[in-house]
Motif scaffolding. Sequence first.
Motif, PDB file in Angstrom:
ATOM      1  N   GLY A 252      74.732 -63.901 -46.226  1.00 50.24           N
ATOM      2  CA  GLY A 252      75.627 -64.143 -47.352  1.00 50.24           C
ATOM      3  C   GLY A 252      75.792 -65.602 -47.680  1.00 50.24           C
ATOM      4  N   GLY A 253      74.704 -66.223 -48.059  1.00 42.96           N
ATOM      5  CA  GLY A 253      74.743 -67.633 -48.447  1.00 42.96           C
ATOM      6  C   GLY A 253      74.598 -68.546 -47.248  1.00 42.96           C
ATOM      7  N   GLY A 254      74.148 -69.746 -47.518  1.00 47.11           N
ATOM      8  CA  GLY A 254      73.951 -70.716 -46.442  1.00 47.11           C
ATOM      9  C   GLY A 254      74.238 -72.130 -46.914  1.00 47.11           C
ATOM     10  N   PHE A 255      73.675 -72.481 -48.074  1.00 42.90           N
ATOM     11  CA  PHE A 255      73.900 -73.794 -48.693  1.00 42.90           C
ATOM     12  C   PHE A 255      73.536 -74.941 -47.758  1.00 42.90           C
ATOM     13  N   GLY A 256      72.571 -74.714 -46.881  1.00 47.03           N
ATOM     14  CA  GLY A 256      72.146 -75.749 -45.943  1.00 47.03           C
ATOM     15  C   GLY A 256      72.820 -75.634 -44.596  1.00 47.03           C
ATOM     16  N   ALA A 257      74.000 -75.013 -44.554  1.00 45.80           N
ATOM     17  CA  ALA A 257      74.765 -74.990 -43.298  1.00 45.80           C
ATOM     18  C   ALA A 257      74.225 -73.969 -42.310  1.00 45.80           C
ATOM     19  N   PRO A 508      64.979 -65.689 -47.989  1.00 52.86           N
ATOM     20  CA  PRO A 508      66.091 -65.795 -48.942  1.00 52.86           C
ATOM     21  C   PRO A 508      67.452 -65.558 -48.305  1.00 52.86           C
ATOM     22  N   HIS A 509      68.446 -66.208 -48.831  1.00 52.00           N
ATOM     23  CA  HIS A 509      69.822 -65.913 -48.400  1.00 52.00           C
ATOM     24  C   HIS A 509      70.733 -66.000 -49.618  1.00 52.00           C
ATOM     25  N   GLY A 510      70.227 -65.499 -50.750  1.00 56.82           N
ATOM     26  CA  GLY A 510      71.000 -65.500 -51.988  1.00 56.82           C
ATOM     27  C   GLY A 510      70.188 -65.916 -53.201  1.00 56.82           C
ATOM     28  N   THR A 515      63.048 -60.457 -56.053  1.00 51.27           N
ATOM     29  CA  THR A 515      62.796 -60.273 -57.485  1.00 51.27           C
ATOM     30  C   THR A 515      61.710 -61.228 -57.969  1.00 51.27           C
ATOM     31  N   SER A 516      61.881 -62.503 -57.655  1.00 49.38           N
ATOM     32  CA  SER A 516      60.919 -63.499 -58.168  1.00 49.38           C
ATOM     33  C   SER A 516      59.518 -63.249 -57.637  1.00 49.38           C
ATOM     34  N   TRP A 517      59.418 -62.969 -56.342  1.00 51.06           N
ATOM     35  CA  TRP A 517      58.082 -62.778 -55.763  1.00 51.06           C
ATOM     36  C   TRP A 517      57.427 -61.533 -56.375  1.00 51.06           C
ATOM     37  N   ARG A 552      62.464 -75.311 -51.835  1.00 49.69           N
ATOM     38  CA  ARG A 552      61.035 -75.322 -51.589  1.00 49.69           C
ATOM     39  C   ARG A 552      60.381 -73.971 -51.791  1.00 49.69           C
ATOM     40  N   SER A 553      61.203 -72.900 -51.858  1.00 46.25           N
ATOM     41  CA  SER A 553      60.609 -71.571 -51.726  1.00 46.25           C
ATOM     42  C   SER A 553      59.618 -71.265 -52.834  1.00 46.25           C
ATOM     43  N   LEU A 554      60.002 -71.527 -54.071  1.00 49.12           N
ATOM     44  CA  LEU A 554      59.083 -71.177 -55.158  1.00 49.12           C
ATOM     45  C   LEU A 554      57.902 -72.141 -55.195  1.00 49.12           C
ATOM     46  N   ILE A 673      60.079 -68.684 -63.364  1.00 53.96           N
ATOM     47  CA  ILE A 673      59.663 -67.310 -63.065  1.00 53.96           C
ATOM     48  C   ILE A 673      60.691 -66.356 -63.661  1.00 53.96           C
ATOM     49  N   ASN A 674      61.940 -66.529 -63.293  1.00 51.03           N
ATOM     50  CA  ASN A 674      62.992 -65.631 -63.787  1.00 51.03           C
ATOM     51  C   ASN A 674      64.161 -66.447 -64.341  1.00 51.03           C
ATOM     52  N   PRO A 675      64.231 -66.613 -65.655  1.00 48.52           N
ATOM     53  CA  PRO A 675      65.276 -67.464 -66.248  1.00 48.52           C
ATOM     54  C   PRO A 675      66.686 -67.032 -65.880  1.00 48.52           C
ATOM     55  N   LEU A 676      66.876 -65.746 -65.596  1.00 55.87           N
ATOM     56  CA  LEU A 676      68.218 -65.288 -65.230  1.00 55.87           C
ATOM     57  C   LEU A 676      68.615 -65.844 -63.860  1.00 55.87           C
ATOM     58  N   ILE A 677      67.668 -65.799 -62.939  1.00 50.57           N
ATOM     59  CA  ILE A 677      67.935 -66.359 -61.606  1.00 50.57           C
ATOM     60  C   ILE A 677      68.124 -67.868 -61.714  1.00 50.57           C
ATOM     61  N   VAL A 678      67.280 -68.494 -62.515  1.00 49.86           N
ATOM     62  CA  VAL A 678      67.396 -69.946 -62.683  1.00 49.86           C
ATOM     63  C   VAL A 678      68.796 -70.292 -63.188  1.00 49.86           C
ATOM     64  N   GLU A 679      69.250 -69.552 -64.164  1.00 49.45           N
ATOM     65  CA  GLU A 679      70.568 -69.840 -64.724  1.00 49.45           C
ATOM     66  C   GLU A 679      71.662 -69.652 -63.669  1.00 49.45           C
ATOM     67  N   GLY A 740      52.888 -74.394 -62.005  1.00 46.59           N
ATOM     68  CA  GLY A 740      53.618 -75.397 -62.802  1.00 46.59           C
ATOM     69  C   GLY A 740      55.113 -75.339 -62.584  1.00 46.59           C
ATOM     70  N   VAL A 741      55.530 -74.861 -61.407  1.00 47.25           N
ATOM     71  CA  VAL A 741      56.962 -74.640 -61.164  1.00 47.25           C
ATOM     72  C   VAL A 741      57.564 -75.755 -60.315  1.00 47.25           C
ATOM     73  N   LYS A 742      58.833 -76.027 -60.565  1.00 48.63           N
ATOM     74  CA  LYS A 742      59.618 -76.932 -59.727  1.00 48.63           C
ATOM     75  C   LYS A 742      60.844 -76.168 -59.249  1.00 48.63           C
ATOM     76  N   GLY A 743      61.484 -76.670 -58.213  1.00 44.54           N
ATOM     77  CA  GLY A 743      62.631 -75.963 -57.649  1.00 44.54           C
ATOM     78  C   GLY A 743      63.879 -76.119 -58.501  1.00 44.54           C
ATOM     79  N   VAL A 744      64.822 -75.205 -58.278  1.00 44.11           N
ATOM     80  CA  VAL A 744      66.075 -75.291 -59.035  1.00 44.11           C
ATOM     81  C   VAL A 744      67.305 -74.990 -58.167  1.00 44.11           C
ATOM     82  N   GLY A 745      67.066 -74.613 -56.909  1.00 44.06           N
ATOM     83  CA  GLY A 745      68.166 -74.132 -56.070  1.00 44.06           C
ATOM     84  C   GLY A 745      69.272 -75.140 -55.818  1.00 44.06           C
ATOM     85  N   GLU A 746      68.962 -76.419 -55.900  1.00 43.18           N
ATOM     86  CA  GLU A 746      69.993 -77.427 -55.657  1.00 43.18           C
ATOM     87  C   GLU A 746      70.331 -78.232 -56.906  1.00 43.18           C
ATOM     88  N   ALA A 747      69.548 -78.025 -57.963  1.00 47.44           N
ATOM     89  CA  ALA A 747      69.604 -78.891 -59.135  1.00 47.44           C
ATOM     90  C   ALA A 747      71.028 -79.083 -59.659  1.00 47.44           C
TER      91      ALA A 747
HETATM   92  N1  MCN Z   1      63.145 -70.049 -59.694  1.00 48.67           N
HETATM   93  C1  MCN Z   1      62.486 -69.678 -60.857  1.00 48.67           C
HETATM   94  N2  MCN Z   1      61.829 -70.630 -61.585  1.00 48.67           N
HETATM   95  C2  MCN Z   1      61.859 -71.934 -61.219  1.00 48.67           C
HETATM   96  C3  MCN Z   1      62.552 -72.328 -60.058  1.00 48.67           C
HETATM   97  C4  MCN Z   1      63.162 -71.340 -59.284  1.00 48.67           C
HETATM   98  O1  MCN Z   1      62.504 -68.511 -61.218  1.00 48.67           O
HETATM   99  N3  MCN Z   1      61.177 -72.865 -61.911  1.00 48.67           N
HETATM  100  C5  MCN Z   1      63.800 -69.034 -58.847  1.00 48.67           C
HETATM  101  C6  MCN Z   1      62.980 -68.786 -57.576  1.00 48.67           C
HETATM  102  O2  MCN Z   1      61.990 -67.871 -57.782  1.00 48.67           O
HETATM  103  C7  MCN Z   1      64.062 -68.323 -56.619  1.00 48.67           C
HETATM  104  C8  MCN Z   1      65.263 -69.156 -57.026  1.00 48.67           C
HETATM  105  O3  MCN Z   1      65.036 -69.531 -58.390  1.00 48.67           O
HETATM  106  O4  MCN Z   1      64.316 -66.972 -56.823  1.00 48.67           O
HETATM  107  C9  MCN Z   1      65.451 -70.431 -56.178  1.00 48.67           C
HETATM  108  O5  MCN Z   1      64.211 -71.005 -55.963  1.00 48.67           O
HETATM  109  P1  MCN Z   1      63.966 -72.500 -55.394  1.00 48.67           P
HETATM  110  O6  MCN Z   1      64.418 -73.495 -56.361  1.00 48.67           O
HETATM  111  O7  MCN Z   1      62.555 -72.543 -54.932  1.00 48.67           O
HETATM  112  O8  MCN Z   1      64.960 -72.638 -54.149  1.00 48.67           O
HETATM  113  P2  MCN Z   1      64.915 -71.900 -52.726  1.00 48.67           P
HETATM  114  O9  MCN Z   1      64.638 -70.471 -52.970  1.00 48.67           O
HETATM  115  O10 MCN Z   1      64.087 -72.648 -51.766  1.00 48.67           O
HETATM  116  O11 MCN Z   1      66.426 -71.949 -52.318  1.00 48.67           O
HETATM  117  C10 MCN Z   1      66.975 -73.022 -51.611  1.00 48.67           C
HETATM  118  C11 MCN Z   1      68.132 -73.624 -52.383  1.00 48.67           C
HETATM  119  C12 MCN Z   1      68.967 -74.444 -51.501  1.00 48.67           C
HETATM  120  S1  MCN Z   1      68.194 -75.701 -50.701  1.00 48.67           S
HETATM  121  C13 MCN Z   1      70.304 -74.182 -51.334  1.00 48.67           C
HETATM  122  S2  MCN Z   1      71.259 -75.182 -50.365  1.00 48.67           S
HETATM  123  C14 MCN Z   1      70.895 -73.063 -51.966  1.00 48.67           C
HETATM  124  C15 MCN Z   1      70.170 -72.566 -53.114  1.00 48.67           C
HETATM  125  O12 MCN Z   1      68.876 -72.559 -52.982  1.00 48.67           O
HETATM  126  N4  MCN Z   1      71.690 -72.228 -51.294  1.00 48.67           N
HETATM  127  C16 MCN Z   1      72.045 -71.044 -51.881  1.00 48.67           C
HETATM  128  N5  MCN Z   1      70.712 -71.576 -53.806  1.00 48.67           N
HETATM  129  C17 MCN Z   1      71.573 -70.709 -53.184  1.00 48.67           C
HETATM  130  N6  MCN Z   1      71.956 -69.567 -53.788  1.00 48.67           N
HETATM  131  C18 MCN Z   1      72.742 -68.710 -53.107  1.00 48.67           C
HETATM  132  N7  MCN Z   1      73.095 -67.576 -53.721  1.00 48.67           N
HETATM  133  N8  MCN Z   1      73.156 -68.946 -51.841  1.00 48.67           N
HETATM  134  C19 MCN Z   1      72.839 -70.091 -51.211  1.00 48.67           C
HETATM  135  O13 MCN Z   1      73.222 -70.311 -49.971  1.00 48.67           O
END
Ligand code: MCN
Length: 790
Positions: A252-257, A508-510, A515-517, A552-554, A673-679, A740-747
Amino acid sequence: MAVTEPVVGTPRLRKEDPKLLVGEGKYVDDLQAPGQLWMGMVRSTMAHARIEGVDTSDALGMPGVHSVLTGADLAAMNLWLAPLPCAWVVTPDMANPPHFPVATDEVHHVGEIIAVVLAETRAQAVDAAENVVVDYEPLQAVASISAARDGDAIAHSDLETNKAYRWELIPDPDALDAAFANAAHTISAEFTQQRLIPSAMEPRGVLAVPSPMGGDITLYSSTQVPHVLKVMVAATTGIPEHKLRIVAPSVGGGFGAKLNVNPDEILAVTLANKLGRPVRWTETRSESAFSTHQGRGQLQKIELAADADGKLQGVRVHLDADMGAYMMLITPGVPLLGSFLYTGVYHVPAFGFSCDGYFTNLTPTDAYRGAGRPEASYAIERAMDILAAEIGVGPDEIRRRNYLADGGPFENLETASTLVFDSGNYSPNLDAALALAKYDELRAEQERRRAAGGTKQLGIGMCTYVEICGLAPSRALGGLNYGAGGWEHATIRFLPTGKVEVVSGSTPHGQGHETSWSMIVADRFGISPDDVTVLHSDTAISPLGLDTYGSRSLAVGGVAIAMACDKVIDKAREIAAHSLEANADDLEFMDGSFSVRGTPDAAVSIQEIAFGAFTAHDLPDGMEPNLQEQVTFDPPNFVFPFGTHVGVVEVDTETGEVELLNYYAVDDCGNQINPLIVEGQVHGGVVQGVAQALWEEASYDEDGNCRNPSFLDYLVPSAADVPSIETGFTTTPATSNLLGVKGVGEAGTIGSAAVVINAIVDALSPYGVTDIEMPATPAKVWRIIQEASQ
Ligand code: MCN
């Protein structure tokens, strides 16, 4: 059935959610193991003290108690080979005092474990732990970074200084000195990154289950890094790695911790191994403030040198970073993760960065959403606003004047910090954010309010952030002395009936990986995402992986999946050529079928090929049966997402209350990949940054006691506390991966704290206010208005 409409790039609901929403998710605390014993932790009530004695006699006699083990007892049991690991020894001479799961002679922070009770139930374990009496000889505590730096007290009695290391990145010192010597304008600002208590919805928990025979042991842990944990548990305990299995069930979430190797994890595994019984523990919410690492904790000094037009000539940064009591997995490296980004998205000819890491007698710090990058973005984006005021231009104009590669080319952007951004195009992104926010109208409204002289003043803040993510190139990480690589692994397997299994190394932890994969795989094969299942988070099922952190995941793991799909298609093409009696080069693969170019009637679907590969009755000579391929991807560069955020606050000048009225985020994470998840990721991230700016702070007294370890006092916002966030996107594809993807999880977190504080300062600038410390509580805002008005 073939699917012809692409799904990548379309918003889709997350397939993992229904299970979680109806309570079907199984978290560690939901699991039961027959014969289990609960751990109850006896935790230090002092931040710094010598342990003179531990009286376990009362506790031992309490109902259900199996044993009470002190640090000395555990040391005598030889349960571990080494202290808890630090995987990022940033300099060869870095101080790294041994951190064992249980203290033996000296404690170094409130909450450090002094003894462990094992009992039949959780309540019995907790009750007995409360009846263990510890005799302390108090030692002076180091309760802040400034005390660590400037005071006499030493956090570890066997160290001579609190300073753990100095790390520097000054590519050209002479150029840096010259930039400041010749500057028309210089800015010097100091900021505090307060400590934050990560607050995932599910607290951490562990359950270690030994197998009845064979010496194997399974650790269920609420972790974001099962693979990393497996290696580290093996190395720390001496339990052979091949005898260990780590499972992260629903997390249920981690956020790095949850990116760490914690005392409780080592205790559960080793005690279960020793006793032959399952051993478990789940932290309570307020225990979490001591048993799980915290985030941020930095004093920043940033200096800018600029020419008469406000064009940057140099950036010089120094950090004093709070390590807390011990170096945990990547504690010392967190400031380094930000070090390269203190020049932001700007063309900066000369750059210098230094960081001193200090020990304090507080809970250890480590990664927290953004880890180093929100700090960097905060410092440069606050400083850019200060520079704008000095030059007399707007915050949008100062940014525009300094953007890297404005006018192109937009790839391979060299920076003074030695990074090369894969791609970036910042002006259009700023334009989009200003348009979304209706910036001119906001400024007009601000003017109206100022002229009217009311008590509710408007502030508008902005930030263009960049982040380094897709933590990846192993070689680059090695160059920074990071103890692991940055590759990611994926296996793709067609089942005989044409369904697909993806084995994901990232965990994944949230984030919605299932879905994306599935979407990536569906498009690659021309099948439905519903025909794809994603296996993850269990080292027995997914033996290779480096898990989820650093967004890093995507960009690494998702790309590995696409590459593995392509390998499957290559093999399928050979089989198709064989069965269609055609040359493989003459085949095209479209909508899930191979056909001979020009004769579309002769076609074979990938599912038919998968079945043929399974029966193996008629494969090309020498070909292995089945359709299964794996890829370990180690990208050539990181990825560098960016974005411009604009926030609007209303400051009540009588009470100091700040209300965030609107928030506009225009992010660029390359192709989506999935704009809904990105949002969703942007929303969550933004709120975490806003929370740092307005509400959250782990507050300590001078003896090192945390004043606010519970949600009564530690202000984690709910959805009701923040406005609806309006998002927009620009798309500048990454050049270092095939999607051509970049991460968004911390943006979202990386830009938002600076936006809010810039907005508050903007609202109060007519009062002469130039800065306010985070969190900008009403009391602080009120005081600063009073001081400024005198
Ligand atoms: N994604 C996408 N298109 C992109 C970028 C991302 O569709 N251009 C989608 C990916 O496919 C994935 C999700 O967005 O489903 C996040 O992808 P990514 O940016 O690669 O990040 P990670 O999956 O590696 O997630 C790690 C990041 C980090 S470092 C923290 S901290 C964090 C976060 O994700 N903690 C979270 N998001 C969180 N979200 C939840 N619900 N819970 C946490 O603990």
